[in-house]
Design an enzyme around this catalytic site. Structure first.
Site, PDB file in Angstrom:
ATOM      1  CD  GLU A 135      -3.037  -4.681  -0.113  1.00 18.74           C
ATOM      2  OE1 GLU A 135      -3.667  -4.945  -1.149  1.00 18.74           O
ATOM      3  OE2 GLU A 135      -2.525  -3.558   0.114  1.00 18.74           O
ATOM      4  CE  LYS A 175      -6.873  -3.746  -3.208  1.00 18.09           C
ATOM      5  NZ  LYS A 175      -5.392  -3.606  -3.357  1.00 18.09           N
ATOM      6  CB  CYS A 196      -4.966  -1.466  -0.026  1.00 15.08           C
ATOM      7  SG  CYS A 196      -3.560  -0.351  -0.317  1.00 15.08           S
TER       8      CYS A 196
END
Length: 259
Positions: free
Chosen positions: A40, A106, A140
Site C-alpha cells: 500500500e 480504498k 489494508c
C-alpha cells in the site's frame, strides 16, 4: 499462475527513491512470474499529508508501472496516492502487460489515523479478470470488514496490500487466513517493513494462503521477494468437493454511503 510479492521498507514521502528501489527489485524477478504485488502507498508510506507524493493517472509512477508491465510482460499491482476531481484517493492500480489499467479506491478509510478526513472513499468493489483468474482488489483496513470482501462473484484470488503496523500484526495474520477460508479462495497479503515518519514499526508478514487456510508462503519478516504458484485446478476441485460457497447468504451493500 506464479505470483511475486515484494516486501520492502518505504522511504517517507519520496516517490523517486521508492520507484528506484522497486525498479531494482522488479528486475530481479524471473520471467515466469505473471503478477507482481507491491505494498500500500508504495511511493510514499501511509501519509496523511498527501501533497508531496500525490499524482494523477498520467503521472510518473503510472507511466513507470506501464513501462515495467509492458517490458517484462507481467501484471503489477499496488496502491499509491492519486489526486483526481479535487479529491485524494488511496488507489490500488492493476496494470496489465498490455498497459491497460484497472483500479480500486480504498473503501474503508482508517479513521484511527484520520485517513477518512484526507482521502475520498471508494464506492465500488473491484473484481478484475487476468489470465483466466478473477481477482478481488482490497487495501489494508478493508481486511477488517468481511462483508465487503464476501465472495459473491466467485472470485479466485483476494489481494490485500497494506501498511499494517507491528502492534496489530496478530490481527493481520488471523484475518488473512479467515478471508481465505470463508471465501474459499487464495489470499495474498503484502505488507511493508521498516519504520515510518510517525515512528510506527512494520514487520511485514507478507504471505500467500490457499482456500483451506494453508500457507504457500508463510508470513515473512525480512524485506525481499517471495513467490508461489497458484493452482486453479486444485482450487476448483476443492470448491466442487466441499461446495461451501453454495450455502452463502445473499445480501446487498449500500456502496453509495461513505464508509
Amino acid at each position: 499462475m506464479k505470483i511475486s510479492l515484494i516486501q520492502a521498507p518505504i522511504v517517507w514521502d519520496n516517490p523517486i527513491a521508492n520507484i528506484l528501489y522497486f525498479q531494482q527489485k522488479i528486475m530481479e524477478i524471473d520471467e515466469e512470474t505473471a503478477l507482481i504485488v507491491l505494498p500500500e502507498m508504495f511511493t510514499s508510506g501511509f501519509t496523511m499529508e498527501p501533497f508531496a507524493s500525490a499524482e494523477n493517472m498520467n503521472g510518473e509512477t503510472i507511466s513507470w508501472l506501464k513501462k515495467i508491465a509492458e517490458t517484462k510482460k507481467v501484471a503489477i499491482t499496488g496502491s499509491l496516492i492519486i489526486f483526481e476531481n479535487n479529491h485524494f484517493y488511496n488507489r490500488m492500480v492493476f496494470v496489465y502487460p498490455s498497459g491497460k489499467i484497472d483500479y480500486y479506491d480504498k473503501r474503508h478509510l482508517f479513521t484511527l489515523a484520520g485517513e477518512n478526513k484526507i482521502y475520498e472513499p471508494g464506492t465500488t468493489k473491484k473484481v478484475i479478470k487476468y489470465m483466466g483468474w478473477k481477482i478481488c482488489l482490497q487495501i489494508c483496513y478493508d481486511l477488517r470488514f468481511p462483508v465487503f470482501a464476501r465472495n459473491t462473484e466467485d472470485y479466485d484470488l483476494l489481494i490485500y496490500v497494506a501498511n499494517w503496523p507491528e502492534t496489530r500484526i496478530n490481527a493481520w495474520d488471523i484475518l488473512l487466513k479467515a478471508r481465505a477460508v470463508e471465501n474459499m479462495c487464495y489470499v495474498v497479503g503484502v505488507n511493508r517493513t521498516g519504520s515510518d515518519f510517525n515512528k510506527l514499526e512494520y514487520v511485514g508478514h507478507s504471505q500467500i494462503i490457499d482456500e483451506l487456510g494453508d500457507f504457500l508462503v508463510e508470513p515473512q519478516v525480512e524485506e525481499g521477494i517471495f513467490q508461489a504458484v497458484l493452482d486453479m485446478k486444485k482450487l476448483l476441485n476443492t470448491r466442487k468437493k466441499l461446495n461451501f460457497l453454495a450455502d452463502r447468504d445473499e445480501f446487498e451493500i449500500n456502496l453509495s454511503k461513505k464508509a
